[in-house]
Design an enzyme around this catalytic site. Structure first.
Site, PDB file in Angstrom:
ATOM      1  N   GLU A   1      -6.553 -10.307  -1.546  1.00 18.50           N
ATOM      2  CA  GLU A   1      -7.384 -10.068  -0.346  1.00 18.50           C
ATOM      3  C   GLU A   1      -8.864  -9.983  -0.734  1.00 18.50           C
ATOM      4  O   GLU A   1      -9.592  -9.084  -0.294  1.00 18.50           O
ATOM      5  CB  GLU A   1      -6.941  -8.777   0.362  1.00 18.50           C
ATOM      6  CG  GLU A   1      -5.469  -8.770   0.721  1.00 18.50           C
ATOM      7  CD  GLU A   1      -5.033  -7.578   1.568  1.00 18.50           C
ATOM      8  OE1 GLU A   1      -5.887  -6.816   2.078  1.00 18.50           O
ATOM      9  OE2 GLU A   1      -3.802  -7.403   1.716  1.00 18.50           O
TER      10      GLU A   1
ATOM     11  N   GLU B   1       0.797  -1.233   0.000  1.00 22.52           N
ATOM     12  CA  GLU B   1       0.000   0.000   0.000  1.00 22.52           C
ATOM     13  C   GLU B   1       0.828   1.280   0.000  1.00 22.52           C
ATOM     14  O   GLU B   1       0.584   2.185   0.802  1.00 22.52           O
ATOM     15  CB  GLU B   1      -0.982  -0.019   1.184  1.00 22.52           C
ATOM     16  CG  GLU B   1      -1.919  -1.209   1.112  1.00 22.52           C
ATOM     17  CD  GLU B   1      -2.843  -1.359   2.335  1.00 22.52           C
ATOM     18  OE1 GLU B   1      -2.828  -0.495   3.209  1.00 22.52           O
ATOM     19  OE2 GLU B   1      -3.567  -2.366   2.382  1.00 22.52           O
TER      20      GLU B   1
HETATM   21  O1  9MR Z   1      -7.876  -7.990   8.252  1.00 24.12           O
HETATM   22  C1  9MR Z   1      -6.918  -7.224   8.963  1.00 24.12           C
HETATM   23  C2  9MR Z   1      -7.481  -6.736  10.276  1.00 24.12           C
HETATM   24  O2  9MR Z   1      -7.748  -7.833  11.129  1.00 24.12           O
HETATM   25  C3  9MR Z   1      -6.490  -5.788  10.951  1.00 24.12           C
HETATM   26  O3  9MR Z   1      -7.085  -5.201  12.087  1.00 24.12           O
HETATM   27  C4  9MR Z   1      -6.062  -4.703   9.976  1.00 24.12           C
HETATM   28  C5  9MR Z   1      -4.961  -3.822  10.552  1.00 24.12           C
HETATM   29  O4  9MR Z   1      -3.782  -4.549  10.705  1.00 24.12           O
HETATM   30  O5  9MR Z   1      -5.568  -5.263   8.791  1.00 24.12           O
HETATM   31  C6  9MR Z   1      -6.507  -6.044   8.103  1.00 24.12           C
HETATM   32  O6  9MR Z   1      -5.943  -6.510   6.894  1.00 24.12           O
HETATM   33  C7  9MR Z   1      -5.543  -5.501   5.965  1.00 24.12           C
HETATM   34  C8  9MR Z   1      -4.318  -6.022   5.251  1.00 24.12           C
HETATM   35  O7  9MR Z   1      -3.308  -6.325   6.170  1.00 24.12           O
HETATM   36  C9  9MR Z   1      -3.828  -5.015   4.229  1.00 24.12           C
HETATM   37  N1  9MR Z   1      -4.868  -4.623   3.323  1.00 24.12           N
HETATM   38  C10 9MR Z   1      -6.104  -4.184   3.919  1.00 24.12           C
HETATM   39  C11 9MR Z   1      -6.607  -5.251   4.899  1.00 24.12           C
HETATM   40  C12 9MR Z   1      -7.945  -4.801   5.488  1.00 24.12           C
HETATM   41  O8  9MR Z   1      -7.778  -3.660   6.260  1.00 24.12           O
END
Ligand code: 9MR
Length: 373
Positions: free
Chosen positions: A275, A162
């Site tokens: 994702e 990102e």
């Molecule tokens: O699904 C993840 C959630 O449980 C966490 O709280 C969050 C912050 O670390 O991250 C979510 O996953 C993210 C991923 O790591 C990167 N792309 C966006 C995803 C959704 O926010």
């Protein structure tokens, strides 16, 4: 003469049949990893409850359907290295062990990201911003330690996650500010060095750039292509770009998704959907920035109605039709979660419901593979 028949409550009978039917269907359903064997790997993001066996329903889905898995949170900087020089490997080790036992190719997520990083990372002992060289040294140390620990065991790493804005420029993160020093010539330095060091530590692991909204922003896809071209111009390894694909019932358009896939493939990398999920509530913010979206803001009391489930199935089918069409470029499709009960968003975003049963969307996805034969 009156015959006393045992009374059967028709409503209870219907309830029982409805409850049993999906269980039977669940046993007969094909495994996604077999259905898409000739297309791409199929996986899901696994959390620590699942890999430690505390969610047997989710374990059963993962074991049956996935041949790859991503650590949802357990390999992030904040999870592994929340204090300077201290690493907590327990949850990440359990993830990699679980994948090994269940023949799923583990994906490491993620090495360099602006989010989920500890506060100390960008500060010196007096609380001031650290220098470019000091941050590069911390980044190198982290990558060497983490990639080194799982050397030979992880199929690939989301090296940088990102780093782009929606308009395709680089996000003004601490990584860019401190390592880039506001200079155009240094703007890719943090990305370039992250890829270089990851490759030096484990020359056989695949290396990926990963981002959201690529499927709906041409400018952002063009930004990802520019990153790929820059890395390649420096002779560095990059295997694939991950299109996260946090979709909704109204996006992405098939054209937007195709633009992202073909532009990235033309730049000389494979493409992965990393994702995948679909929010049913369509109003509001579209991206995947956890600061702007959560389970509550995406909850949807109509999510399980037949109308919405049909729309969900149609959107999944539309997305998968594009993916199977471009299977020569696509190496992996990973759902961001396993079933609706443990997703980062509310509503009904995945292929399995809160009772672990396959939904209409599951069968719609299977059909796209059959139709592509
Ligand atoms: O699904 C993840 C959630 O449980 C966490 O709280 C969050 C912050 O670390 O991250 C979510 O996953 C993210 C991923 O790591 C990167 N792309 C966006 C995803 C959704 O926010």
């Amino acid at each position: 003469m009156r015959i006393n028949r045992p009374k059967v409550n028709i409503f209870i009978l219907v309830d029982v049949l409805l409850a049993v039917a999906p269980c039977i269907a669940g046993q007969d359903t094909p495994a996604l990893k077999d259905v898409f064997e000739d297309h791409f790997l199929i996986g899901g993001a696994l959390n620590r409850w699942l890999v430690s066996g505390r969610n047997p329903g989710a374990v059963a889905i993962a074991q049956k359907h996935f041949n790859t898995a991503t650590a949802e949170n357990e390999m992030k900087w904040q999870s592994l290295n929340s204090w300077p020089n201290q690493y907590n490997w327990q949850a990440a080790d359990s993830f990699v062990d679980f994948c090994g036992k269940n023949k799923m190719a583990p994906i490491g997520h993620c090495l360099v990201w602006h989010s989920q990083v500890p506060r100390w990372l960008f500060r010196d002992d007096s609380g001031n911003a650290i220098t470019r060289d000091a941050l590069l040294a911390r980044m190198k140390d982290h990558i060497t330690t983490v990639v080194g620990r799982y050397k030979g065991r992880v199929k690939g790493w989301d090296v940088v996650n990102e780093a782009l804005n929606e308009n395709g420029t680089l996000r003004n993160s601490q990584w860019l500010q401190i390592i880039g020093e506001g200079s155009e010539d240094k703007k890719y330095d943090f990305i370039e060095n992250a890829f270089r060091w990851a490759h030096e530590v484990d020359p056989n692991t695949e290396l990926y750039y990963n981002d959201y909204s690529l499927e709906s922003s041409k400018a952002k896809t063009d930004g990802a292509v520019a990153i790929v071209k820059h890395l390649k111009s420096k002779g560095l390894r990059i295997d694939a770009v991950g299109i996260q694909l946090h979709g909704s019932l109204t996006h992405p358009s098939p054209e937007g998704l195709e633009y992202a896939i073909t532009s990235l493939a033309d730049a000389g990398v494979k493409v992965m959907v990393t994702e995948l999920d679909i929010r049913t509530r369509t109003r509001g913010y579209r991206g995947a920035d956890i600061g702007r979206i959560n389970r509550r803001s995406t909850s949807d009391q109509n999510a399980t109605t037949p109308e919405i489930q049909k729309k969900l199935a149609d959107k999944y089918a539309e997305i998968f039709s594009v993916l199977v069409k471009h299977k020569e470029y696509i190496t992996r499709v990973t759902f961001w979660g396993v079933y609706d009960g443990a997703s980062w968003i509310g509503g009904s975003p995945l292929l399995f419901d809160r009772s672990y049963q396959p939904k209409e969307a599951f069968f719609a996805v299977v059909k796209t593979a059959q139709e592509s034969q």
